[in-house]
Enzyme design. Structure first.
Site, mmCIF file in Angstrom:
data_model
loop_
_atom_site.group_PDB
_atom_site.id
_atom_site.type_symbol
_atom_site.label_atom_id
_atom_site.label_comp_id
_atom_site.label_asym_id
_atom_site.label_seq_id
_atom_site.Cartn_x
_atom_site.Cartn_y
_atom_site.Cartn_z
ATOM 1 N N GLU A 90 0.813 -1.211 0.000
ATOM 2 C CA GLU A 90 0.000 0.000 0.000
ATOM 3 C C GLU A 90 0.848 1.263 0.000
ATOM 4 O OE1 GLU A 90 -3.903 -1.867 2.136
ATOM 5 O OE2 GLU A 90 -3.007 -0.053 2.955
ATOM 6 N N CYS A 103 3.372 8.184 1.544
ATOM 7 C CA CYS A 103 3.918 7.138 2.413
ATOM 8 C C CYS A 103 4.132 5.890 1.551
ATOM 9 C CB CYS A 103 2.929 6.889 3.546
ATOM 10 S SG CYS A 103 3.461 5.627 4.695
ATOM 11 N N CYS A 110 7.052 -7.820 6.518
ATOM 12 C CA CYS A 110 8.267 -7.336 7.193
ATOM 13 C C CYS A 110 8.780 -8.431 8.115
ATOM 14 C CB CYS A 110 7.961 -6.076 8.000
ATOM 15 S SG CYS A 110 9.426 -5.393 8.808
ATOM 16 N N CYS A 114 7.579 -6.422 14.765
ATOM 17 C CA CYS A 114 7.277 -5.615 15.951
ATOM 18 C C CYS A 114 5.892 -6.006 16.508
ATOM 19 C CB CYS A 114 7.319 -4.131 15.619
ATOM 20 S SG CYS A 114 8.944 -3.586 15.083
ATOM 21 N N CYS A 117 2.673 -3.939 15.369
ATOM 22 C CA CYS A 117 2.549 -3.565 13.951
ATOM 23 C C CYS A 117 1.868 -4.679 13.165
ATOM 24 C CB CYS A 117 3.945 -3.291 13.385
ATOM 25 S SG CYS A 117 3.968 -3.041 11.594
ATOM 26 N N CYS A 342 -1.295 4.682 10.343
ATOM 27 C CA CYS A 342 -0.044 3.945 10.582
ATOM 28 C C CYS A 342 -0.275 2.548 11.107
ATOM 29 C CB CYS A 342 0.763 4.651 11.661
ATOM 30 S SG CYS A 342 1.717 5.962 11.021
HETATM 31 N N1 SAH Z 1 9.765 -0.394 9.238
HETATM 32 C C1 SAH Z 1 9.938 0.994 9.413
HETATM 33 C C2 SAH Z 1 8.980 1.842 8.620
HETATM 34 C C3 SAH Z 1 7.559 1.395 8.510
HETATM 35 S S1 SAH Z 1 6.557 1.537 9.942
HETATM 36 C C4 SAH Z 1 9.889 1.357 10.878
HETATM 37 O O1 SAH Z 1 9.515 0.526 11.688
HETATM 38 O O2 SAH Z 1 10.269 2.487 11.193
HETATM 39 C C5 SAH Z 1 6.258 3.284 10.074
HETATM 40 C C6 SAH Z 1 5.960 3.751 11.506
HETATM 41 O O3 SAH Z 1 4.670 3.278 11.933
HETATM 42 C C7 SAH Z 1 6.968 3.219 12.507
HETATM 43 O O4 SAH Z 1 7.374 4.208 13.404
HETATM 44 C C8 SAH Z 1 6.162 2.169 13.204
HETATM 45 O O5 SAH Z 1 6.687 1.882 14.454
HETATM 46 C C9 SAH Z 1 4.786 2.760 13.248
HETATM 47 N N2 SAH Z 1 3.731 1.793 13.526
HETATM 48 C C10 SAH Z 1 3.684 0.494 13.158
HETATM 49 N N3 SAH Z 1 2.544 -0.078 13.595
HETATM 50 C C11 SAH Z 1 1.851 0.881 14.247
HETATM 51 C C12 SAH Z 1 0.593 0.919 14.911
HETATM 52 N N4 SAH Z 1 -0.188 -0.157 14.975
HETATM 53 N N5 SAH Z 1 0.201 2.083 15.438
HETATM 54 C C13 SAH Z 1 0.972 3.185 15.344
HETATM 55 N N6 SAH Z 1 2.159 3.223 14.742
HETATM 56 C C14 SAH Z 1 2.611 2.073 14.195
HETATM 57 FE FE1 SF4 Z 2 8.496 -3.905 10.274
HETATM 58 FE FE2 SF4 Z 2 6.281 -2.895 11.316
HETATM 59 FE FE3 SF4 Z 2 8.455 -3.145 12.838
HETATM 60 FE FE4 SF4 Z 2 8.406 -1.281 10.886
HETATM 61 S S1 SF4 Z 2 7.103 -1.340 12.724
HETATM 62 S S2 SF4 Z 2 10.060 -2.738 11.360
HETATM 63 S S3 SF4 Z 2 7.158 -2.360 9.351
HETATM 64 S S4 SF4 Z 2 7.294 -4.833 11.902
#
Ligand code: SAH
Ligand code: SF4
Length: 380
Positions: A90, A103, A110, A114, A117, A342
């Site tokens: 996306e 974005c 990934c 995390c 996420c 996000c």
């Molecule tokens: N992988 C990279 C970039 C993609 S995620 C990273 O982790 O930085 C982009 C941002 O969205 C990151 O700061 C991530 O921690 C945040 N993010 C991911 N899942 C989220 C969620 N459920 N709610 C709010 N922010 C989130």
């Molecule tokens: Fe991957 Fe999501 Fe962690 Fe970013 S926040 S590194 S997209 S798992």
């Protein structure tokens, strides 16, 4: 077929020289593709006919096909690009008064995993190619320009953030040509401060990026100590905070007027107390990193088992960082009604990619064209 979107300027020059063409022909070709959004070699009128013929036989300008598009009430537009095998990535366009931010995704899924996420929960599928990364900007920029009937010198996308699906620094070889095209005056001509790579902290690649293409860096911190960060961002076990902070400091030393943006996802009862805020202040002060904070209220998704911090908790946390002397912003949640906020980008992707025929084309409401005075030709 060679996909010419995979090439940055030097690579395109080398490719064209391999076909017996001069350097300036490659630059003309680059401009046709990226500045004008042209994919049909026959319409590149100032290229010699035989060269166009050679290109048509051997090469293509191939961005990912759009599987679906959604437009949100707040002006946000989300494209779902079909990457094959029933999967999608996306891209989200977020218009604001003075800018238009895109974005962009770097991977299908990934591998970092995390805790908070939804992309992380989906797991890793594969890397996008450089052409598939820049193709997201290529499509968005030219599609938006057409719809908004923008004059040729006005751009729709003024800022790019690598904050879509995936960990960009775990797909570095594809990321780098795409970043170079974003900055290239013969392509998108964005200044390096308007292109942001967001990373969960791949330390060696932060150093590579500093050397190769020092764009703005956002680091997803989410916790002020290793014990908690190990739980939330598993990559922390490999690159703990002391190493991450040292890499951030090295990054900034190379560009003294810059700062790191630390992203911090606010999760109810997990990382959002004032004790955490104080610990965070001590961490960044100790590391002597020029930085700002961006607090992101957690966007819940099914099976996360986590909740968003209450607004007053987020405000108090922000105030503590602010009073500690650091500029702190709280991210507004945009595009909620189309799941473009996000961390929601991956949601049910597999279910949604079944049919282009189901593509929705809701009327797109954009911010007025006064949004930007930036010029494509004169980028900086
Ligand atoms: N992988 C990279 C970039 C993609 S995620 C990273 O982790 O930085 C982009 C941002 O969205 C990151 O700061 C991530 O921690 C945040 N993010 C991911 N899942 C989220 C969620 N459920 N709610 C709010 N922010 C989130
Ligand atoms: Fe991957 Fe999501 Fe962690 Fe970013 S926040 S590194 S997209 S798992």
């Amino acid at each position: 077929m060679v996909n010419l979107l995979d090439f940055d300027s030097d690579q395109l020059i080398a490719y064209c020289q391999g076909l017996g063409e001069k350097r300036f022909r490659a630059i003309q070709l680059l401009r046709w593709m990226h500045q004008k959004g042209e994919a049909d070699f026959d319409r590149m009128s100032d290229l010699a006919r035989p060269f166009r013929g050679t290109l048509s036989a051997a090469a293509e300008v191939n961005a990912l096909p759009v599987a679906r598009e959604h437009a949100s009430r707040d002006g946000t537009v989300k494209w779902l690009f079909d990457v094959g095998a029933g999967e999608a990535v996306e891209t989200v366009f977020i218009p604001e008064d003075d800018r238009g931010t895109l974005c962009v995704s770097s991977q299908v899924g990934c591998a970092v995993g995390c805790r908070f996420c939804s992309t992380g929960h989906q797991g890793f599928s594969r890397n996008l190619s450089a052409g598939q990364i820049i193709g997201q900007l290529w499509h968005a920029e030219h599609e938006l320009r057409r719809r908004l009937a923008l004059p040729p010198h006005q751009r729709a996308v003024t800022n790019v953030v690598m904050m879509g699906m995936g960990e960009p620094l775990q797909n570095y070889s594809a990321l780098l040509p795409a970043l170079r095209l974003m900055l290239d005056d013969n392509a998108y001509g964005l200044s390096r401060r308007r292109v942001t790579v967001s990373t969960s902290g791949v330390v060696p690649m932060i150093d590579r990026l500093r050397a190769d293409c020092p764009v703005a860096l956002a680091v997803s911190l989410h916790a002020p100590n290793d014990a908690l960060r190990d739980q939330l961002v598993p990559l922390n076990r490999k690159y703990p905070l002391v190493e991450l902070m040292a890499a951030c400091r090295r990054y900034i030393e190379a560009a003294p007027r810059d700062f790191i943006t630390f992203e911090y996802c606010m999760i109810d009862g997990v990382n959002d107390t004032l004790t955490h805020a104080r610990e965070l202040l001590a961490l960044v002060r100790g590391a002597a990193v020029a930085c700002k904070f961006n607090l992101i209220p957690f966007n819940p998704f099914a099976q996360s088992g986590l909740r968003r911090s209450r607004p007053e908790v987020v405000s108090a946390f922000a105030a503590a960082l602010d009073e500690g002397g650091f500029v702190t912003t709280v991210r507004k949640t945009r595009g909620d009604d189309i799941d473009a906020a996000c961390g929601q980008l991956a949601g049910e992707v597999r279910d949604r990619t079944d049919a282009p025929s189901r593509m929705t084309r809701a009327p797109v409401r954009f911010m007025p064209a006064r949004r930007t005075t930036a010029r494509v030709e004169r980028a900086r």
